[in-house]
Design a protein around this motif. Structure first.
Motif, PDB file in Angstrom:
ATOM      1  N   MET A  13      -2.373 -33.234 -25.639  1.00  0.00           N
ATOM      2  CA  MET A  13      -3.517 -34.138 -25.441  1.00  0.00           C
ATOM      3  C   MET A  13      -3.141 -35.351 -24.592  1.00  0.00           C
ATOM      4  O   MET A  13      -3.915 -35.785 -23.737  1.00  0.00           O
ATOM      5  CB  MET A  13      -4.079 -34.605 -26.799  1.00  0.00           C
ATOM      6  N   ALA A  17      -4.751 -36.035 -20.958  1.00  0.00           N
ATOM      7  CA  ALA A  17      -5.445 -37.295 -20.661  1.00  0.00           C
ATOM      8  C   ALA A  17      -4.842 -37.986 -19.446  1.00  0.00           C
ATOM      9  O   ALA A  17      -5.562 -38.515 -18.595  1.00  0.00           O
ATOM     10  CB  ALA A  17      -5.403 -38.217 -21.882  1.00  0.00           C
ATOM     11  N   ASP A  20      -5.536 -35.894 -16.283  1.00  0.00           N
ATOM     12  CA  ASP A  20      -6.978 -36.076 -16.063  1.00  0.00           C
ATOM     13  C   ASP A  20      -7.528 -35.096 -15.033  1.00  0.00           C
ATOM     14  O   ASP A  20      -8.181 -35.478 -14.068  1.00  0.00           O
ATOM     15  CB  ASP A  20      -7.253 -37.535 -15.633  1.00  0.00           C
ATOM     16  N   ALA A  84      -5.453 -45.786 -18.541  1.00  0.00           N
ATOM     17  CA  ALA A  84      -6.564 -45.786 -19.501  1.00  0.00           C
ATOM     18  C   ALA A  84      -7.641 -46.794 -19.091  1.00  0.00           C
ATOM     19  O   ALA A  84      -8.833 -46.498 -19.149  1.00  0.00           O
ATOM     20  CB  ALA A  84      -6.051 -46.109 -20.906  1.00  0.00           C
ATOM     21  N   ARG A 171     -14.072 -38.679 -18.905  1.00  0.00           N
ATOM     22  CA  ARG A 171     -13.040 -39.648 -18.471  1.00  0.00           C
ATOM     23  C   ARG A 171     -12.950 -40.822 -19.432  1.00  0.00           C
ATOM     24  O   ARG A 171     -11.867 -41.264 -19.799  1.00  0.00           O
ATOM     25  CB  ARG A 171     -13.360 -40.172 -17.073  1.00  0.00           C
ATOM     26  N   PHE A 174     -11.407 -39.767 -22.887  1.00  0.00           N
ATOM     27  CA  PHE A 174      -9.965 -39.614 -22.782  1.00  0.00           C
ATOM     28  C   PHE A 174      -9.273 -40.940 -22.479  1.00  0.00           C
ATOM     29  O   PHE A 174      -8.130 -41.154 -22.871  1.00  0.00           O
ATOM     30  CB  PHE A 174      -9.592 -38.548 -21.749  1.00  0.00           C
ATOM     31  N   LEU A 178      -6.225 -42.372 -24.607  1.00  0.00           N
ATOM     32  CA  LEU A 178      -5.003 -42.749 -23.903  1.00  0.00           C
ATOM     33  C   LEU A 178      -4.609 -44.191 -24.198  1.00  0.00           C
ATOM     34  O   LEU A 178      -3.431 -44.509 -24.365  1.00  0.00           O
ATOM     35  CB  LEU A 178      -5.206 -42.547 -22.395  1.00  0.00           C
TER      36      LEU A 178
END
Length: 195
Positions: A13, A17, A20, A84, A171, A174, A178
């Motif tokens: 994961m 992330a 992306d 992030a 986006r 995630f 992140l």
């Protein structure tokens, strides 16, 4: 053998992330238009090789220049934090210039490197290495490479299905995940540096 599903899934994961690939679909489509076609297999394999080689040799390279994994993990936490922020706020803090390229070179540069196996994912790999078992990270990398290959092969269809708003929502979701991971990574490694 230290395979732990939870660790492998968390590492998967985190990498998913950071890479992306869903959020990068517009860039992938733009590259496909410029280059005519993209060799999905080549891009996925090269990105996977870069990541796995760095996973094994990255620590030795750090030792060579006198940096420990915990310091690198803290630096990685900062990079994840900024990635992030980019994802959540929809801003661009740093972006390499896109070059016009043929399908072969576009598959390698900028797609395999630095879009998939870029500074963010390479830093993340070493940061994960300070927390997780090696086997779990390798499983996470391989699972991501398979997923990246599928996304590259079906990028046009995915963009039509999800739409620009769907990609933005993914986006942002995630991005928040992140952000939380970067804070956890920072907190776990900063303590070790001050002990």
């Amino acid at each position: 053998m230290n395979f732990i599903f939870k660790e492998a899934f968390t590492a998967f994961m985190v990498l998913f992330a950071v890479i992306d690939v869903i959020g990068n679909i517009p860039i992938i489509i733009d590259l496909r238009k410029k280059a005519g076609h993209i060799q999905s297999e080549k891009a996925a394999i090269i990105a996977g090789v870069i990541m796995i080689v760095f996973l094994f040799l990255g620590q030795s390279l750090l030792k060579l220049i006198g940096i420990d994994v915990h310091s690198f993990a803290v630096a990685g936490a900062f990079i994840l934090f900024f990635i992030a922020l980019e994802m959540i706020l929809g801003i661009t803090l740093y972006k390499d210039g896109d070059e016009d390229a043929s399908g072969i070179t576009a598959s390698v540069f900028p797609l395999a490197f630095p879009l998939i196996a870029g500074p963010g994912s390479l830093t993340t790999l070493l940061s994960l290495r300070s927390e997780f078992h090696l086997e779990n990270i390798i499983v996470a990398v391989l699972a991501n490479i398979i997923l990246i290959y599928i996304v590259l092969k079906t990028s046009s269809r995915i963009e039509r299905m999800i739409g620009p708003i769907g990609i933005q929502i993914i986006r942002k979701i995630f991005g928040v995940i992140l952000l939380a991971i970067s804070v956890k990574l920072f907190a776990a490694n900063i303590k070790v540096l001050f002990i």
